[in-house]
Design an enzyme around this catalytic site. Sequence first.
Site, PDB file in Angstrom:
ATOM      1  N   HIS A  23       0.816  -1.241  -0.095  1.00 27.19           N
ATOM      2  CA  HIS A  23       0.066   0.095  -0.193  1.00 27.19           C
ATOM      3  C   HIS A  23       0.781   1.278  -0.075  1.00 27.19           C
ATOM      4  O   HIS A  23       0.859   2.062   0.908  1.00 27.19           O
ATOM      5  CB  HIS A  23      -1.125  -0.001   1.000  1.00 27.19           C
ATOM      6  CG  HIS A  23      -0.653  -0.297   2.379  1.00 27.19           C
ATOM      7  ND1 HIS A  23       0.443   0.292   3.111  1.00 27.19           N
ATOM      8  CD2 HIS A  23      -0.939  -1.312   3.338  1.00 27.19           C
ATOM      9  CE1 HIS A  23       0.325  -0.286   4.396  1.00 27.19           C
ATOM     10  NE2 HIS A  23      -0.411  -1.353   4.489  1.00 27.19           N
ATOM     11  N   HIS A  77      -4.988  -8.696  14.605  1.00 29.66           N
ATOM     12  CA  HIS A  77      -5.246  -7.352  13.664  1.00 29.66           C
ATOM     13  C   HIS A  77      -5.899  -7.995  12.082  1.00 29.66           C
ATOM     14  O   HIS A  77      -5.449  -9.205  11.774  1.00 29.66           O
ATOM     15  CB  HIS A  77      -4.056  -6.589  13.636  1.00 29.66           C
ATOM     16  CG  HIS A  77      -3.950  -5.670  12.523  1.00 29.66           C
ATOM     17  ND1 HIS A  77      -4.973  -4.803  12.059  1.00 29.66           N
ATOM     18  CD2 HIS A  77      -2.908  -5.467  11.624  1.00 29.66           C
ATOM     19  CE1 HIS A  77      -4.546  -4.111  10.996  1.00 29.66           C
ATOM     20  NE2 HIS A  77      -3.292  -4.405  10.497  1.00 29.66           N
ATOM     21  N   GLU A  79      -5.812  -6.789   9.159  1.00 29.08           N
ATOM     22  CA  GLU A  79      -5.605  -6.782   7.819  1.00 29.08           C
ATOM     23  C   GLU A  79      -5.168  -7.752   6.822  1.00 29.08           C
ATOM     24  O   GLU A  79      -4.665  -8.928   7.643  1.00 29.08           O
ATOM     25  CB  GLU A  79      -4.120  -5.906   7.996  1.00 29.08           C
ATOM     26  CG  GLU A  79      -3.998  -5.032   6.437  1.00 29.08           C
ATOM     27  CD  GLU A  79      -3.147  -3.637   6.576  1.00 29.08           C
ATOM     28  OE1 GLU A  79      -2.633  -3.396   7.789  1.00 29.08           O
ATOM     29  OE2 GLU A  79      -2.859  -3.238   5.670  1.00 29.08           O
ATOM     30  N   ASP A  81      -2.748  -8.801   5.013  1.00 32.10           N
ATOM     31  CA  ASP A  81      -1.328  -9.505   5.206  1.00 32.10           C
ATOM     32  C   ASP A  81      -1.352 -10.502   6.226  1.00 32.10           C
ATOM     33  O   ASP A  81      -0.480 -11.524   6.468  1.00 32.10           O
ATOM     34  CB  ASP A  81      -0.367  -8.491   5.254  1.00 32.10           C
ATOM     35  CG  ASP A  81      -0.450  -7.433   6.414  1.00 32.10           C
ATOM     36  OD1 ASP A  81      -1.373  -6.870   6.758  1.00 32.10           O
ATOM     37  OD2 ASP A  81       0.542  -7.169   6.847  1.00 32.10           O
ATOM     38  N   HIS A 143      -2.290  -0.205  14.202  1.00 30.57           N
ATOM     39  CA  HIS A 143      -2.427   1.236  13.374  1.00 30.57           C
ATOM     40  C   HIS A 143      -4.023   1.135  12.998  1.00 30.57           C
ATOM     41  O   HIS A 143      -4.478   1.953  12.235  1.00 30.57           O
ATOM     42  CB  HIS A 143      -1.758   1.251  12.162  1.00 30.57           C
ATOM     43  CG  HIS A 143      -1.519   0.044  11.299  1.00 30.57           C
ATOM     44  ND1 HIS A 143      -2.108   0.612   9.802  1.00 30.57           N
ATOM     45  CD2 HIS A 143      -1.596  -0.948  11.370  1.00 30.57           C
ATOM     46  CE1 HIS A 143      -1.597  -0.578   8.964  1.00 30.57           C
ATOM     47  NE2 HIS A 143      -1.737  -1.650  10.033  1.00 30.57           N
ATOM     48  N   ASP A 162       1.874  -5.770  14.195  1.00 29.26           N
ATOM     49  CA  ASP A 162       2.688  -4.911  13.463  1.00 29.26           C
ATOM     50  C   ASP A 162       3.525  -3.952  14.275  1.00 29.26           C
ATOM     51  O   ASP A 162       4.831  -3.873  13.823  1.00 29.26           O
ATOM     52  CB  ASP A 162       1.397  -3.932  12.835  1.00 29.26           C
ATOM     53  CG  ASP A 162       0.823  -4.449  11.538  1.00 29.26           C
ATOM     54  OD1 ASP A 162       1.556  -5.441  10.857  1.00 29.26           O
ATOM     55  OD2 ASP A 162      -0.240  -4.109  11.188  1.00 29.26           O
ATOM     56  N   TYR A 191       9.543   1.591   9.097  1.00 25.62           N
ATOM     57  CA  TYR A 191       8.258   0.895   9.406  1.00 25.62           C
ATOM     58  C   TYR A 191       7.425   1.669  10.183  1.00 25.62           C
ATOM     59  O   TYR A 191       6.247   2.050   9.779  1.00 25.62           O
ATOM     60  CB  TYR A 191       8.641  -0.534   9.929  1.00 25.62           C
ATOM     61  CG  TYR A 191       7.464  -1.277  10.113  1.00 25.62           C
ATOM     62  CD1 TYR A 191       6.936  -2.371   9.233  1.00 25.62           C
ATOM     63  CD2 TYR A 191       6.407  -1.136  11.066  1.00 25.62           C
ATOM     64  CE1 TYR A 191       5.875  -3.113   9.159  1.00 25.62           C
ATOM     65  CE2 TYR A 191       5.405  -1.986  11.225  1.00 25.62           C
ATOM     66  CZ  TYR A 191       5.018  -2.896  10.171  1.00 25.62           C
ATOM     67  OH  TYR A 191       3.866  -3.518  10.237  1.00 25.62           O
ATOM     68  N   HIS A 222       5.933  -8.891  11.506  1.00 26.50           N
ATOM     69  CA  HIS A 222       6.605  -8.757  10.231  1.00 26.50           C
ATOM     70  C   HIS A 222       8.470  -8.674  10.881  1.00 26.50           C
ATOM     71  O   HIS A 222       8.507  -7.946  11.703  1.00 26.50           O
ATOM     72  CB  HIS A 222       6.533  -7.459   9.731  1.00 26.50           C
ATOM     73  CG  HIS A 222       5.062  -7.553   8.982  1.00 26.50           C
ATOM     74  ND1 HIS A 222       4.832  -8.219   7.915  1.00 26.50           N
ATOM     75  CD2 HIS A 222       4.121  -6.538   9.207  1.00 26.50           C
ATOM     76  CE1 HIS A 222       3.388  -7.848   7.723  1.00 26.50           C
ATOM     77  NE2 HIS A 222       3.079  -6.984   8.608  1.00 26.50           N
TER      78      HIS A 222
HETATM   79 FE1  FEO Z   1      -1.519  -3.684   9.346  1.00 23.12          FE
HETATM   80 FE2  FEO Z   1       0.952  -5.996   8.827  1.00 23.12          FE
HETATM   81  O1  FEO Z   1      -0.702  -5.219   8.874  1.00 23.12           O
END
Ligand code: FEO
Length: 392
Positions: A23, A77, A79, A81, A143, A162, A191, A222
């Site tokens: 993104h 979370h 999202e 990913d 986030h 994250d 990041y 990550h």
């Molecule tokens: Fe907010 Fe790694 O996704």
Amino acid sequence: MVVKIKEDVYWIGTIDWDVREFHGYETLNGSTYNVYLIKDEKNVLIDATKDYMFHDLMLNLKSVIDPKEIDYIVINHGEIDHTGSLEKLVEYTGATVITNEKCKEHLELQYNTEGWEFITVDDKGEIEIGKRKLKFIKTPMLHWPDNMVTYVVEDKILFSNDAFGQHMASSERFDYEFKDVELLLEETKEYFANILLPYRMLIPGVIDTLKNLEIHYICPSHGIIWREYIEEVLEKYLEWSSDSCVNRAVIAYDTMYNSTKKMAYSIGKGLMECDVQVKIYNLSKTPMNKVMRDILDAKYVLIGSPTLNSNIYPSVARFLAYMEGLRPGANKIGVAFGSYGWMEMATDVIKKTFEKLGFNIIEDQCLTCRFVPKEDQLSKCYKFGKRLGEME
Ligand code: FEO
């Protein structure tokens, strides 16, 4: 590849060496989607992967346990990913999803959750899984509204999703295996600057909560697992949240026929004379996330653009939109500059963004130039840079 973290606690995530876009974040070093397995009376997965890495995830999982023996999947979370493979994972394992109400809502809006079993947890909610207890701490807006972290009381492991991550594919899994800690912290900063920055005001409260826990491992979703540098990364998060600035100028520009480039270089030379650290970036050649990493704690932000077709240059417009969304600290000095032919339009667009961000705007006649800047004009830009660098 599976990596044992502690007895019956494993990293079973996937490494995406190829991903280059996230993104708007250019992930030149790839990324990882960290998934963790806890084996106990109830077997638990922490988070999942993108959809296209489901196969890799299953290979790792099967090398440790029969997937049908998974009881719970904790989703910190929603999202994509971390949840893109969740439909397949739930179908294959039959596991119950543990998450918070907001994240459940996000999952229902993204996936076909019909038939899924959910357990929703409130702030500081706990679940016993046998010898271990999982504590869930909500961290909304870090986030997304749905973020939470999971703490394993007995193992003193924080699964932080994250937070504290980096977009970095690597063969190393732990911070102490990574030879260059400065580089690791720089990746962590990048990041932070591109994912967590808009909500940094919430971070000190979260760090206060975390400091009440004894943490031996921070396992983000990550990048690298923190073991030796936990104190350092917590302190860095506080520092990056504080809006404190170093004596750095970031000059981000684009150029049509090198006129705006010449102005950027001349202003930069003046600033360098004053021992200001100067970073000059061409916005057509540099990922926006690298520029934001340096803007995070920069005192000066200088944006240059030629006027094109009664407007700003497209690459600069793109960057302004990106920076505005990330809302860096207002305590910065903003300078707009650029060349034009017959009607100067670009610098007003830049200044509007600075105004929205609350930057202190510094203006000067030398900062706009018709067509090509001659030596005297560039000398004025240089002197402007010097004056700027000498400002208290
Ligand atoms: Fe907010 Fe790694 O996704």
